[in-house]
Design a protein around this motif. Sequence first.
Motif, PDB file in Angstrom:
ATOM      1  N   ASP A 106       0.773  -1.221   0.143  1.00 10.58           N
ATOM      2  CA  ASP A 106       0.007  -0.109   0.047  1.00 10.58           C
ATOM      3  C   ASP A 106       0.941   1.170  -0.099  1.00 10.58           C
ATOM      4  OD1 ASP A 106      -2.114  -1.508  -0.043  1.00 10.58           O
ATOM      5  OD2 ASP A 106      -2.503  -1.301   2.175  1.00 10.58           O
ATOM      6  N   MET A 107       2.152   1.255   0.778  1.00 14.02           N
ATOM      7  CA  MET A 107       2.901   2.297   0.644  1.00 14.02           C
ATOM      8  C   MET A 107       3.532   2.562  -0.950  1.00 14.02           C
ATOM      9  SD  MET A 107       5.230   2.053   4.072  1.00 14.02           S
ATOM     10  CE  MET A 107       4.357   2.080   5.610  1.00 14.02           C
ATOM     11  N   GLY A 108       3.445   1.795  -1.770  1.00 13.70           N
ATOM     12  CA  GLY A 108       3.892   1.868  -2.951  1.00 13.70           C
ATOM     13  C   GLY A 108       5.175   1.122  -3.207  1.00 13.70           C
ATOM     14  N   VAL A 109       5.640   0.258  -2.211  1.00 13.46           N
ATOM     15  CA  VAL A 109       6.838  -0.572  -2.627  1.00 13.46           C
ATOM     16  C   VAL A 109       6.450  -1.813  -3.519  1.00 13.46           C
ATOM     17  CG1 VAL A 109       8.543  -1.988  -1.401  1.00 13.46           C
ATOM     18  CG2 VAL A 109       7.565  -0.021  -0.277  1.00 13.46           C
ATOM     19  N   GLU A 110       7.341  -1.829  -4.406  1.00 10.48           N
ATOM     20  CA  GLU A 110       7.181  -2.871  -5.535  1.00 10.48           C
ATOM     21  C   GLU A 110       7.160  -4.164  -4.953  1.00 10.48           C
ATOM     22  OE1 GLU A 110       6.132  -2.736  -8.446  1.00 10.48           O
ATOM     23  OE2 GLU A 110       6.364  -0.455  -8.455  1.00 10.48           O
ATOM     24  N   PRO A 111       6.634  -5.295  -5.415  1.00  9.65           N
ATOM     25  CA  PRO A 111       6.409  -6.537  -4.668  1.00  9.65           C
ATOM     26  C   PRO A 111       7.859  -7.048  -4.876  1.00  9.65           C
ATOM     27  CG  PRO A 111       4.408  -6.323  -6.094  1.00  9.65           C
ATOM     28  CD  PRO A 111       5.426  -5.012  -6.398  1.00  9.65           C
ATOM     29  N   PHE A 112       8.489  -6.969  -5.860  1.00  4.19           N
ATOM     30  CA  PHE A 112       9.644  -7.618  -6.062  1.00  4.19           C
ATOM     31  C   PHE A 112      10.563  -7.338  -5.152  1.00  4.19           C
ATOM     32  CE2 PHE A 112      10.444  -3.978  -8.594  1.00  4.19           C
ATOM     33  CZ  PHE A 112      11.970  -3.638  -8.503  1.00  4.19           C
ATOM     34  N   LEU A 113      10.548  -5.751  -4.629  1.00  9.63           N
ATOM     35  CA  LEU A 113      11.503  -5.514  -3.500  1.00  9.63           C
ATOM     36  C   LEU A 113      11.031  -6.141  -2.255  1.00  9.63           C
ATOM     37  CD1 LEU A 113      11.767  -1.869  -4.567  1.00  9.63           C
ATOM     38  CD2 LEU A 113      13.457  -3.451  -4.810  1.00  9.63           C
ATOM     39  N   VAL A 114       9.738  -6.279  -2.020  1.00 12.31           N
ATOM     40  CA  VAL A 114       9.286  -6.956  -0.690  1.00 12.31           C
ATOM     41  C   VAL A 114       9.982  -8.389  -0.488  1.00 12.31           C
ATOM     42  CG1 VAL A 114       7.372  -7.381   0.576  1.00 12.31           C
ATOM     43  CG2 VAL A 114       7.351  -5.545  -0.676  1.00 12.31           C
ATOM     44  N   VAL A 115       9.765  -9.096  -1.587  1.00 14.16           N
ATOM     45  CA  VAL A 115      10.137 -10.369  -1.614  1.00 14.16           C
ATOM     46  C   VAL A 115      11.632 -10.729  -1.463  1.00 14.16           C
ATOM     47  CG1 VAL A 115       7.942 -11.162  -2.981  1.00 14.16           C
ATOM     48  CG2 VAL A 115      10.144 -10.847  -3.952  1.00 14.16           C
ATOM     49  N   SER A 116      12.255  -9.563  -2.232  1.00 15.79           N
ATOM     50  CA  SER A 116      13.862 -10.015  -2.191  1.00 15.79           C
ATOM     51  C   SER A 116      14.430  -9.407  -0.756  1.00 15.79           C
ATOM     52  CB  SER A 116      14.392  -9.142  -3.289  1.00 15.79           C
ATOM     53  OG  SER A 116      13.957  -9.440  -4.500  1.00 15.79           O
ATOM     54  N   SER A 117      13.607  -8.744   0.041  1.00 14.14           N
ATOM     55  CA  SER A 117      14.395  -8.173   1.323  1.00 14.14           C
ATOM     56  C   SER A 117      13.861  -8.789   2.561  1.00 14.14           C
ATOM     57  CB  SER A 117      14.366  -6.553   1.358  1.00 14.14           C
ATOM     58  OG  SER A 117      13.156  -6.131   1.238  1.00 14.14           O
ATOM     59  N   VAL A 118      12.394  -8.833   2.572  1.00 14.59           N
ATOM     60  CA  VAL A 118      11.841  -9.121   4.005  1.00 14.59           C
ATOM     61  C   VAL A 118      11.811 -10.621   4.025  1.00 14.59           C
ATOM     62  CG1 VAL A 118       9.624  -9.303   5.261  1.00 14.59           C
ATOM     63  CG2 VAL A 118      10.017  -7.539   3.670  1.00 14.59           C
ATOM     64  N   GLU A 119      12.483 -10.957   5.204  1.00 10.90           N
ATOM     65  CA  GLU A 119      12.674 -12.408   5.857  1.00 10.90           C
ATOM     66  C   GLU A 119      11.566 -13.080   6.724  1.00 10.90           C
ATOM     67  OE1 GLU A 119      14.979 -14.468   4.673  1.00 10.90           O
ATOM     68  OE2 GLU A 119      16.027 -13.052   3.288  1.00 10.90           O
ATOM     69  N   CYS A 120      11.052 -11.950   7.635  1.00 14.10           N
ATOM     70  CA  CYS A 120      10.238 -12.375   8.541  1.00 14.10           C
ATOM     71  C   CYS A 120       9.355 -11.246   9.075  1.00 14.10           C
ATOM     72  CB  CYS A 120      11.079 -12.913   9.735  1.00 14.10           C
ATOM     73  SG  CYS A 120      10.146 -13.372  11.369  1.00 14.10           S
TER      74      CYS A 120
END
Length: 584
Positions: free
Chosen positions: A438-452
């Motif tokens: 919702d903040m506008g972060v691209e999904p590929f950035l989320v899956v590449s960085s968030v671990e938990c």
Amino acid sequence: MVRKKEYRIGAELVKRGLITSEQVQEGLQVQARTGGYLGRALVKLGYLREADLLRVLADQLSVQYVDLKNCDIQEAAIKKVPAKFATHYRLIPIRLERNVLTICVSDPLEMGTVDDLRTLLNCEVKLAISDEAGILEAIKKHYGIGASALEQVATEETARTSGSSGNSGMNQTMEALDVEDRSKDASMIRFVNQILLEASESRATDIHIEPFEDEIKVRYRIDGILYDAKIPPNLKQFQSSIVSRIKIMANLNIAEHRLPQDGRFKIRAKVNELDLRVSILPTPYGESVNIRLLTTNIFYGLEKIGFSQGNLSMLESVLKKPHGIIFLTGPTGSGKTTTLYACLNKINDHQRKIITIEDPIEYQMKDITQIQVQPKIGLTFSSGLRSMLRHDPDIMMVGEVRDTETAEITIRVALTGHLVFSTLHTNDAPGGIARLLDMGVEPFLVVSSVECIIAQRLVRLICSHCKEKAPVGRGMLLGNLTGVELSKAITYRGAGCEKCGHTGYSGRTAIHEVLLMSDKVRELCLARSSSTDIRRQATKEGMKSLREDGWGKVVQGLTTVDEVVRVTQEQTSSALSSYQSFPV
């Protein structure tokens, strides 16, 4: 006049089987060295309870022993004795009949007290005995916190003017103020100190001073619940003086009444040093004050925060990773920052550089560089993050991801090989992914960085002093939702006692929902799937919901069904049907 019966107190105590002759001899030796009364020496040695001593003294002096916990104190008696007299002499009036006032004292041999009161109140005074702790508690209950100080303020013209103390009380160097030192304090200063000391002793995390049209309320947040403080009924007339004193302590502008203000100061209470954060808001009936009490030098290990064995194992596996983001989610006051500090404390091995940027810095940690956000001069989370990277950190903590810019920088920091900790304001763990999108972060950035992503809530612990088994009916909800047989479900509750303030609870622990970013969860994130779909998949992979983790603590006898229901939300029926039973 009090007349003593002709017997020795030591012999009488032995006769009644309360102590032994050997203990009397040891008490006499202590009395010879320190002076005072034999009975008090025996109490200090731990051989005799104060209540037993007072009962024997009451019999010896032919006066009444009163258990103030079960005593109905007359309002007329309270009104007869001013608060400053009760506080000064440490007594509580209990009855007034035909101009005869019965008062409770802890030391009936101080006959000067009776003579003074006869003169001051112009009535006959009759003595009774009770323990000092009970008397002080009764004074606070019937007169209110700081009642004697307010009576003194009413007689001091300077204390009735807002800010009359000038800036002499400002805490420019942030040295801790001793709230127990009353020797040189003016009346209003003493009253505010008593409010702070009472909050500290009650384990309060927040103090709310709230003005209304015809009254002012003081409330303490204890274990997450607000409780009204017992205050004098005339507190409203001192409202401006109280707020001015707090502003002076927090180094705020005492002349500004129209705009919100934020400040801080430190106090010493008992052995603790507390960091107090002050927030002032203007309202139609005056300024509302919130004071948050933070203990800056207490750290908790992950094992003591409340993680179940399964959740702890998952978190520890993530902490071993060299890069990525670990998010803590939950509402304000759910203990997110405490958990983050516990994680940092776990991995702080002096071989890696750790930098944090926070608003505010809640705990001072050794060997960790900490930065305080200061928006007024342009030091925000986003600008601070850019500067932090130039200091070659291995691990970083961002107090909160509040906007798109901070989120994107935090994610890019994780992608460059850093382990990052931060918080989000969402209701559950799957909602953290939706919040980032919702903040506008691209999904590929989320899956590449968030671990938990970890969701957290705090539940109150059952008081250990009044813990008892609860009726079987209270376990019905537990049995239906977790697969635990109802006949085997044993739940507990707190009956309520003095130790817990008759609430049945004392202290808090955390319940968690740990979402690991597995391959299938990442695929759902890339497809912008709903939080419900992500929850369903995570549950299949072993994630326990907040409520289910709470049931585990109910079965362990740590908290109650009602408490878990209070802090968690209902899940959908489809999600409930997919829950698996857990080992007890």
